[in-house]
Design an enzyme around this catalytic site. Structure first.
Site, PDB file in Angstrom:
ATOM      1  N   GLU A  50       0.854  -1.195   0.000  1.00 41.50           N
ATOM      2  CA  GLU A  50       0.000   0.000   0.000  1.00 41.50           C
ATOM      3  C   GLU A  50       0.893   1.250   0.000  1.00 41.50           C
ATOM      4  O   GLU A  50       1.949   1.249   0.637  1.00 41.50           O
ATOM      5  CB  GLU A  50      -0.840  -0.077   1.287  1.00 41.50           C
ATOM      6  N   LYS A 121      -9.415   2.657  -1.607  1.00 48.24           N
ATOM      7  CA  LYS A 121      -9.694   1.994  -0.328  1.00 48.24           C
ATOM      8  C   LYS A 121     -10.990   2.526   0.296  1.00 48.24           C
ATOM      9  O   LYS A 121     -11.156   3.736   0.469  1.00 48.24           O
ATOM     10  CB  LYS A 121      -8.505   2.232   0.601  1.00 48.24           C
ATOM     11  N   CYS A 154      -5.501  -3.414   2.198  1.00 50.14           N
ATOM     12  CA  CYS A 154      -5.249  -3.517   3.645  1.00 50.14           C
ATOM     13  C   CYS A 154      -6.524  -3.757   4.449  1.00 50.14           C
ATOM     14  O   CYS A 154      -7.122  -4.823   4.333  1.00 50.14           O
ATOM     15  CB  CYS A 154      -4.494  -2.274   4.105  1.00 50.14           C
TER      16      CYS A 154
END
Lengths: 278, 278
Positions: A50, A121, A154
């Site tokens: 990330e 995200k 994540c």
């Protein structure tokens, strides 16, 4: 959906990198070096962490904004070049400056044909809401020459409902750029973030490659939990669980993800009872 | 919701039993013995496997039907007596003859006041659809003197959407009677069914006690994966991972399940984005 490659086996690499916030050139070089190592080992798909070029531990939203770049900026175009050069699919995270000026925690999936999708995200961790606008679009599932690849970032992967979406959309492999902060755990136990990846793989009969961080950035250390899980949930490579850079490689028979059977009479997707889940 | 007990710590037992199909008296006695051992160790809550009195490996639907008993039959009333005698909450599975003559893979939760709820397994494994009518009601979440306890059965717990329901309804502890058939796994790896329990606990910040089987029944052997997982997902007791009877006991501070915080700014339930999950 496209067939998986004719020999059925896709070599997947997950790269655990040491990065430093703001050291954009050095961070890009670390990723390029790992991509080169993976390509040298015959990888077809390479997953990076990330927020590769920017690093993670921003002192302020302004610092993150100053490090953000558009989706056609130098990081992603660099990955495009490397993907074309080595005939790779590359998935990696970057700090995106959106078209409306918003800053996003994004991941790109690129191949020799260019950028296939940008994902933002949707589940933000800790101080990230101070910095990032959350995404509100589904994880992409991209038909590549190497199989159908889904992407999320994540903390996203800790929400089983979110993993279900690309899995139900037919992803063979889920690529998860991560920055997992180190957390205490009992002696002898695998990190829970890794177990979550394994359970997500098993629950959906998909492969998952998660690429994490190592080193220390402004006092934050990382789990170093880079792992490639098979469709049965057991690791094919890793978890590294060590504070050192690594390029994990595993041969993934992605055909296994095209059957959801977990017994002669069961199917992890068909056995769901969505009418009861409301 | 009721407060958890004043000293906050609830002693939970999970009993791994060897049972044989059709040996109802002996199976009930094995469960009673384990309940007695757990009570002697100060347990407040005792979790038993799936289908305790009947056993699991039925030769036919007729055999299962002949072994079925109503929810107020001898097995559950026996557990009521033991619960009253030892001041326990008991959760265990039994082969239920429903009011309309259907046969169900059920679990009872009983305490000194009697039966608090009957749950019917909603996700059926392998040949179970030949034998059982699937349940279509949510897992119960029962306010007991020892905290809020949810119930589901075996394969149910592999569906994260299903675990979410009692977790979102405020369960502190999820009791999971199971019969996990043994499956091959790589050397050194914990069984995936156990990892699924750990991930489900961590993903919801709830305690989970899963009681499994041991021994061999008509050629079927069992995982022996009895485990009590804490709200962080790490085992508090077990997994046994051995083919032997066991009574695991763990002190569970159920207050921990009443906070869903997994960082100073995160919450595993509040961070969900249900609007995106449709």
């Amino acid at each position: 959906m496209m067939p998986v490659s004719s020999d059925h086996s896709v070599r997947v690499a997950a790269c655990q990198l040491s990065l430093q916030v703001g050291e954009t050139g050095r961070n890009r070089a670390a990723a390029s070096d790992a991509i080169g190592i993976a390509a040298g080992q015959g990888a077809h798909v390479v997953v990076l962490p990330e927020l590769v070029p920017s690093g993670y531990v921003f002192a302020s939203a302004a610092e993150a904004r100053a490090l953000a770049e558009p989706a056609d900026g130098p990081t992603v175009t660099g990955w495009q070049r490397l993907a074309a050069q080595h005939d790779l699919v590359i998935v990696g995270g970057f700090c995106e400056l959106g078209e409306s000026g918003e800053v996003l925690n994004s991941a790109a999936i690129v191949d020799g044909g260019g950028t296939r999708a940008i994902y933002r995200k949707a589940h933000l961790w800790d101080a990230e809401p101070d910095v990032f606008t959350p995404g509100d679009c589904d994880p992409p599932v991209i038909d590549t020459a190497r199989g159908r690849i889904g992407v999320m970032v994540c903390y996203d992967a800790e929400f089983p409902e979110w993993v279900r979406k690309p899995a139900l959309a037919g992803a063979d492999l889920l690529a998860v750029p991560t920055n997992w902060p180190a957390e205490p755990r009992p002696a002898g136990e695998r990190p829970m973030v890794v177990l979550n990846v394994q359970a997500a793989a098993s629950t959906n009969r998909i492969f998952i490659a998660a690429a994490d961080r190592c080193g220390t950035e402004r006092g934050v250390s990382w789990t170093g939990g880079t792992v490639i899980a098979g469709a049965d949930g057991y690791p094919l490579a890793g978890p590294v669980c060590a504070d050192e850079p690594a390029v994990l490689v595993a041969d993934c028979d992605l055909r296994l993800a095209r059957s959801k059977a977990n017994s002669p009479r069961n199917d992890v997707h068909a056995d769901r009872r969505p009418g009861l889940y409301r």
